[in-house]
Design a protein around this motif. Structure first.
Motif, PDB file in Angstrom:
ATOM      1  N   UNK A  61      62.362  31.042  58.657  1.00  0.00           N
ATOM      2  CA  UNK A  61      61.873  32.391  57.973  1.00  0.00           C
ATOM      3  C   UNK A  61      60.531  32.790  58.597  1.00  0.00           C
ATOM      4  N   UNK A  62      60.470  34.131  59.076  1.00  0.00           N
ATOM      5  CA  UNK A  62      59.413  34.504  59.417  1.00  0.00           C
ATOM      6  C   UNK A  62      58.044  34.752  58.572  1.00  0.00           C
ATOM      7  N   UNK A  63      58.376  34.608  57.193  1.00  0.00           N
ATOM      8  CA  UNK A  63      57.298  35.015  56.113  1.00  0.00           C
ATOM      9  C   UNK A  63      56.749  33.722  55.978  1.00  0.00           C
ATOM     10  N   UNK A  64      57.418  32.881  55.740  1.00  0.00           N
ATOM     11  CA  UNK A  64      57.106  31.700  54.885  1.00  0.00           C
ATOM     12  C   UNK A  64      56.826  30.450  55.907  1.00  0.00           C
ATOM     13  N   UNK A  65      57.518  30.519  57.400  1.00  0.00           N
ATOM     14  CA  UNK A  65      57.531  29.639  58.458  1.00  0.00           C
ATOM     15  C   UNK A  65      58.371  28.410  57.982  1.00  0.00           C
ATOM     16  N   UNK A  66      59.237  28.594  57.027  1.00  0.00           N
ATOM     17  CA  UNK A  66      60.110  27.540  56.769  1.00  0.00           C
ATOM     18  C   UNK A  66      59.665  26.713  55.775  1.00  0.00           C
TER      19      UNK A  66
END
Length: 388
Positions: free
Chosen positions: A199-204
């Motif tokens: 996920x680009x927002x939470x970085x996984x």
């Protein structure tokens, strides 16, 4: 499944390059991937077997130790590959460790999920630290505990590693709804397939922090130091690496701590020379003792002395072997206890008193001091072999 040679598992030779090993592993992993072989336990075991082999052969240090010791190499707190055998890790472990092989963190292009279980949320891992330790031969013989004051990343005490300001907490990521990954459906030669990416927002992580801790800027870690005790097992050698799990840098957001890798160096010893597990001692005999025989004291690695019998007529170059007086094998692997090997040489005085010279002049013509042809050939052979 019986343990197989790692090179045999990947189908490469011992001279294979890193790129050849990586390509061989990826080919096998694709062939035996659980999504291609649902419910096939044999394929799953081969998939894990290949991952274990790659974890060793793709690491320069582990590969060097495996080439030298095979499966009897020094485990150093976790064994080759860190799996402890093919059954001790999950599919997610494999993809988290070898994401570069498959094209991204946790993702395996062309397959959806890991055995149907879906991708896990990202968990940060702290970086490893490297230390060097110089050991005396006596410390190598007995093993030793060393203390180090290590500067490292530590958990922020204000937010206790969460990264969130006091009185607040992380919230569910709106982009991935807390899954840590996004799913995309693509058309390929194998049909419609789903790929997962971070996920680009939470970085996984599946969560986001709105009110960040001002002391660590939301990372959950700060610079600090810690006194670390490291147990060095007996029998280690120059160039070996002792791995200390969980004592490296702390990870952001209460992730998994890194390790400390301790590189072994040996201090020179004035008395002994090390030859793997054997210890070599050069004994310089006086001529009368070599000719007449007698008892002499020999130092040992533990500081005690032992008496050995020198036979009459002992020749230079003769060796004595004291069984079990050498170094132990690392953590029980290898040939048990080494030996103390005594190399005998005879001292010839550089200066003589007048009466000493007269005595030797009288002995010069004696047949017993001439040496027969067989003895001369033996000495020449030892001399030649020394330089060959």
């Amino acid at each position: 499944m019986a343990k197989r040679d790692y090179y045999e598992v990947l189908g490469v030779g011992k001279q294979a390059t890193d790129d050849e090993i990586k390509k061989a592993y990826r080919k096998i992993a694709i062939k035996y991937h659980p999504d291609r072989n649902p419910g096939n336990k044999e394929a799953e075991e081969k998939f894990k077997e290949a991952a274990e082999a790659y974890s060793v052969l793709s690491d320069k240090q582990k590969r060097q130790q495996y080439d030298q010791f095979g499966f009897d190499g020094p485990n150093m707190e976790g064994g080759f590959g860190g799996f402890g055998g093919a059954g001790g890790f999950s599919m997610d472990d494999i993809f988290s460790m070898f994401g570069d092989v498959f094209g991204g963190r946790g993702g395996f292009s062309g397959f959806g999920g890991f055995g149907g279980g879906g991708a896990q949320r990202a968990q940060y891992r702290g970086s490893d630290l490297r230390l060097k330790v110089r050991l005396s031969l006596q410390e190598v013989a007995t093993g030793v505990t060393k203390k180090f004051k290590v500067k490292k990343d530590v958990v922020c005490q204000h937010c206790h590693g969460s990264g969130a300001q006091a009185g607040s907490s992380a919230t569910t990521c709106p982009t991935c709804n807390g899954n840590g990954y996004t799913v995309k459906t693509v058309r390929s030669i194998l049909g419609m397939m789903q790929t997962q990416s971070e996920c680009p927002t939470c970085h996984g992580e599946g969560k986001v922090i709105k009110n960040k801790c001002p002391h660590c800027a939301g990372t959950g870690i700060v610079k600090g130091e810690e006194v670390v005790e490291i147990n060095i097992p007996a029998g280690v050698a120059e160039g070996m690496v002792v791995n200390v799990p969980g004592k490296g840098n702390a990870a952001p957001h209460n992730g998994v701590n890194g390790n400390i890798q301790v590189f072994i160096e040996e201090e020179p010893n004035d008395t002994f020379i090390r030859d793997n597990q054997d210890i070599i001692y050069n004994l310089l005999l006086d001529f009368p003792t070599a000719a007449l025989g007698g008892d002499v004291e020999i130092p040992t690695i533990d500081g005690k002395k032992v008496r050995v019998k020198i036979e009459a007529g002992t020749q230079p170059g003769k060796t004595l072997r004291l069984r079990g007086k050498g170094l132990p094998a690392v953590q029980g692997y290898g040939n048990g206890q080494g030996d103390l090997v005594v190399n005998i040489s005879v001292y010839v005085p550089k200066t003589l008193e007048r009466h000493e010279r007269q005595m030797l002049e009288q002995l010069r013509s004696s047949d017993n001091f001439q040496g027969d042809s067989a003895t001369k050939r033996s000495i020449f052979s030892k001399f030649k072999n020394y330089f060959s």
